[in-house]
Design a protein around this motif. Structure first.
Motif, short mmCIF file in Angstrom:
data_model
loop_
_atom_site.label_atom_id
_atom_site.label_comp_id
_atom_site.label_asym_id
_atom_site.label_seq_id
_atom_site.Cartn_x
_atom_site.Cartn_y
_atom_site.Cartn_z
N ARG A 1 0.95 -0.96 0.29
CA ARG A 1 0.35 0.12 -0.76
C ARG A 1 0.63 1.32 -0.39
O ARG A 1 2.56 1.07 0.17
N GLU A 2 0.41 2.63 0.45
CA GLU A 2 0.40 3.76 0.12
C GLU A 2 1.53 3.47 0.97
O GLU A 2 1.44 3.20 2.80
N SER A 3 3.20 4.24 0.75
CA SER A 3 4.22 4.69 1.74
C SER A 3 4.39 6.00 2.14
O SER A 3 4.82 6.20 0.88
N GLY A 4 4.38 6.78 3.30
CA GLY A 4 5.24 8.24 2.75
C GLY A 4 6.11 8.63 3.21
O GLY A 4 6.78 9.56 2.91
N HIS A 5 7.28 7.24 3.44
CA HIS A 5 8.28 7.01 3.62
C HIS A 5 9.49 6.80 3.20
O HIS A 5 10.98 7.09 3.45
N GLY A 6 9.06 5.99 2.31
CA GLY A 6 9.84 5.04 1.69
C GLY A 6 10.78 4.63 1.91
O GLY A 6 11.66 3.76 1.76
N LYS A 7 10.75 3.92 3.43
CA LYS A 7 10.88 2.39 4.05
C LYS A 7 10.24 1.31 3.02
O LYS A 7 11.28 0.80 3.78
N ALA A 8 9.69 1.18 3.08
CA ALA A 8 8.88 0.57 2.31
C ALA A 8 9.30 0.15 0.73
O ALA A 8 8.46 -0.37 0.15
N ALA A 9 10.71 0.62 0.38
CA ALA A 9 11.08 -0.04 -0.97
C ALA A 9 11.51 -0.99 -1.19
O ALA A 9 11.76 -1.59 -0.37
N TYR A 10 11.34 -1.19 -1.92
CA TYR A 10 11.88 -2.99 -3.58
C TYR A 10 13.35 -2.53 -2.98
O TYR A 10 14.31 -1.71 -3.43
N VAL B 1 3.56 1.03 -2.73
CA VAL B 1 2.22 0.54 -3.47
C VAL B 1 2.58 0.96 -5.55
O VAL B 1 2.64 0.02 -6.62
N THR B 2 3.57 1.40 -5.25
CA THR B 2 4.39 1.79 -6.82
C THR B 2 5.33 0.94 -7.21
O THR B 2 6.08 1.34 -8.30
N THR B 3 5.32 0.00 -6.16
CA THR B 3 6.76 -1.22 -6.85
C THR B 3 6.13 -2.47 -8.03
O THR B 3 4.79 -1.97 -8.31
N PRO B 4 7.26 -2.44 -9.75
CA PRO B 4 6.90 -2.18 -10.29
C PRO B 4 5.76 -4.20 -9.88
O PRO B 4 5.98 -4.68 -9.06
N PRO B 5 4.90 -4.60 -10.71
CA PRO B 5 4.42 -6.04 -10.36
C PRO B 5 4.55 -6.87 -10.50
O PRO B 5 4.80 -7.35 -9.17
N ASP B 6 5.70 -6.81 -11.40
CA ASP B 6 7.11 -7.88 -11.08
C ASP B 6 7.42 -8.60 -9.64
O ASP B 6 7.64 -9.72 -9.67
N LEU B 7 8.41 -6.55 -9.55
CA LEU B 7 8.92 -6.93 -8.84
C LEU B 7 7.90 -7.33 -7.70
O LEU B 7 8.82 -7.02 -6.25
N GLN B 8 6.70 -6.94 -7.04
CA GLN B 8 5.82 -6.91 -6.23
C GLN B 8 5.76 -8.67 -5.98
O GLN B 8 5.72 -9.18 -4.91
N PRO C 1 -2.47 3.53 -14.88
CA PRO C 1 -1.69 4.51 -13.61
C PRO C 1 -2.47 4.59 -12.39
O PRO C 1 -3.52 4.35 -11.83
N ARG C 2 -1.65 5.16 -11.66
CA ARG C 2 -2.23 5.21 -9.85
C ARG C 2 -2.34 6.72 -9.20
O ARG C 2 -1.74 7.75 -9.91
N SER C 3 -2.70 7.07 -7.97
CA SER C 3 -3.20 7.75 -7.46
C SER C 3 -1.92 8.15 -6.36
O SER C 3 -1.60 7.23 -6.58
N ALA C 4 -1.75 8.88 -5.84
CA ALA C 4 -0.50 10.12 -5.24
C ALA C 4 -0.76 8.38 -4.56
O ALA C 4 0.34 8.48 -3.53
N ALA C 5 -2.12 8.50 -3.53
CA ALA C 5 -2.39 7.03 -2.84
C ALA C 5 -2.04 5.45 -3.55
O ALA C 5 -2.73 4.63 -2.90
N GLY C 6 -1.80 5.27 -4.88
CA GLY C 6 -1.88 4.32 -5.50
C GLY C 6 -3.27 3.37 -5.42
O GLY C 6 -3.02 2.52 -5.62
N LYS C 7 -4.25 4.42 -5.27
CA LYS C 7 -5.12 3.56 -5.77
C LYS C 7 -5.41 3.42 -7.60
O LYS C 7 -4.88 4.49 -8.29
N ALA C 8 -6.21 2.62 -8.15
CA ALA C 8 -6.20 2.72 -9.63
C ALA C 8 -8.30 1.81 -9.49
O ALA C 8 -8.05 1.01 -8.63
N GLU C 9 -9.11 2.52 -10.69
CA GLU C 9 -10.17 2.53 -10.12
C GLU C 9 -10.11 1.78 -11.79
O GLU C 9 -9.21 2.21 -12.67
#
Length: 468
Positions: free
Chosen positions: A171-180, A207-214, A450-458
């Protein structure tokens, strides 16, 4: 508590006392709330409604006295909460609160209470994700956060989660600690259970991590539980094998469509649990542990109204707009706030809980399909519809449909390779068969949605202006 509920160990804060545990002040307050919630869920609907009206009366008295925005907006007094008919009539006369009003009032701090009652703690500021392009500032109290924690734990208990297991979150992470590649890791499932219950490891990825890396990160973490947005979970289920220990998938932030639920469960063979919440209002409804097609409104924490166009409450089977009133946030009261969603009201649940039921959460009202001849409808995809799109786009991982004009649609797909001419034609034919032959359809291949700043996609977006 059911016999199949995993054991939950309370952490003792008292030196020399290990068991039975004696928690510290905040933990004791949280246990007191949980004890009450275990009972109130089984109250008859009218008893729940009567207790809720008492809390609403207290909330409105505070808002009228302490919040400048409400000083002249609310009635001087409400009828006796025990007089349901009179109280409800007075309640429906209160104006609906809009996003525009919150943003305008917030600029001058008019939405904030001048004073909080003793014991409510400090003000805490958050911002909504702004999925409409217009984020809203929300301010909560520490008491509100305590209540929020109680509903978090109710969801864990309802769905019999083993708190000692490993929880993975994308999910969204505002501090960069959750980076791949490593993401973030901590002991315990977060502040809702920290210091009270023994809980396992929480691992998280941005949440911005590319799908294959997720998918690679998920296989490495091998969690017992996975929490993320439905679009992310659907994409992972389509391309990655089920993690060996996975017991349950939990959906947040976006609308979970029935077709997506079916596809995830079919691919991974585990239950899918949905949570309906907003940042500014907290938990609105939790999936029933006994009837997955039902979401129980969390009436002990929020009043949820589902209204027809004329402002009357919807009956079971009817769809309407959603208004919310959090019951315990005296820092920034939101009274009859229109969150922009639509939902379908359900009948009483066979499980026996008296909490009201929502059978479908349809999402943002502005993202309804606009019909060329006038009118709107919900662009819902069934499992058969989704199967048709998968047949048109082999290896489909994600999709989004954008209505760019009254008579034009764009189908965006994420697939391993660019589409052939035949696949483009098949996708366009699928869209016209689903939405109407009168639409001009274009198809676009993307590397990711494309996703919002919070990582949402519709899965469906309407870009047609309201005055079109």
């Amino acid at each position: 508590m059911r016999s199949d509920t995993p054991p939950i160990d309370v952490v003792s804060a008292m030196p020399g006392i290990a068991w039975p545990a004696l928690p510290a002040g905040p933990g004791a307050a949280l246990l007191a709330l949980l004890f009450q919630l275990q009972g109130t869920q089984w109250w008859p609907a009218e008893r729940i409604a009567r207790a809720q009206r008492r809390q609403l009366a207290a909330l409105l008295a505070h808002a009228r006295a302490q919040v400048p925005f409400y000083a002249s907006r609310l009635p001087a007094a409400l009828p006796d909460p025990d007089d349901a008919e009179a109280f409800e009539a007075a309640w429906r006369a209160i104006p609906v609160l809009t996003r525009d009003e919150i943003q305008a009032a917030d600029a001058s701090e008019a939405m904030l209470a001048d004073h909080l009652p003793p014991g409510h703690g400090e003000f805490r500021e958050v911002f909504t994700s702004g999925s409409t392009g217009r984020p809203v500032r929300a301010v909560r109290s520490q008491v509100w956060e305590l209540v929020w924690s109680a509903f978090t734990l109710r969801d864990h208990l309802w769905h019999r989660r083993d708190l000692t297991g490993r929880m993975a979150v994308i999910r969204e992470s505002g501090h960069g600690k959750a980076a791949y590649p490593e993401g973030d890791s901590q002991q315990g499932w977060g502040f809702s259970s920290a210091g009270l219950f023994e809980s396992g490891r929480l691992v998280s990825l941005n949440v911005t991590t590319p799908p294959d890396l997720q998918a690679e990160w998920l296989a490495r973490q091998d969690p017992d539980y996975l929490l993320s947005h439905p679009t992310i979970l659907l994409a992972l289920a389509a391309q990655a094998p089920r993690p060996a220990r996975l017991r349950q998938v939990i959906c947040i932030a976006e609308t979970l469509r029935p077709a997506a639920r079916t596809a995830i469960q079919a691919a991974w063979g585990v239950p899918v649990v949905d949570i309906y919440s907003t940042r500014e209002a907290g938990y609105l409804a939790l999936q029933c542990p006994d009837h997955p097609g039902h979401h129980h409104i969390q009436s002990e924490g929020v009043r949820v109204e589902v209204l027809r166009d004329d402002g009357a409450p919807c009956a079971p089977g009817e769809t309407g707009r959603v208004l919310v009133t959090p019951l315990h946030n005296l820092a920034m009261p939101l009274v009859r706030y229109d969150i922009g969603d639509a939902a379908e009201v359900g009948p009483p649940c066979p499980c026996g809980r008296g909490l009201p039921v929502i059978t479908r959460i349809l999402g943002r009202r502005q993202n309804m399909l606009r019909l060329p001849g006038g009118g709107r409808r919900w662009p819902l995809l069934s499992s058969g519809d989704l199967a048709g799109l998968v047949a048109a786009v082999p290896g489909l991982r994600q999709y989004r449909i954008v209505q760019t004009a009254l008579e034009a649609l764009r189908v965006e797909v994420v697939a391993p390779a660019p589409l052939t001419e035949g696949e483009v034609a098949a996708t366009a034919a699928w869209a016209r068969a689903k939405f109407g032959e009168g639409f001009a359809v274009s198809v676009r291949h993307l590397a990711d949605l494309p996703r919002s700043a919070a990582g949402k996609a519709e899965d469906f977006v309407c870009e047609v202006p309201e005055d079109a």
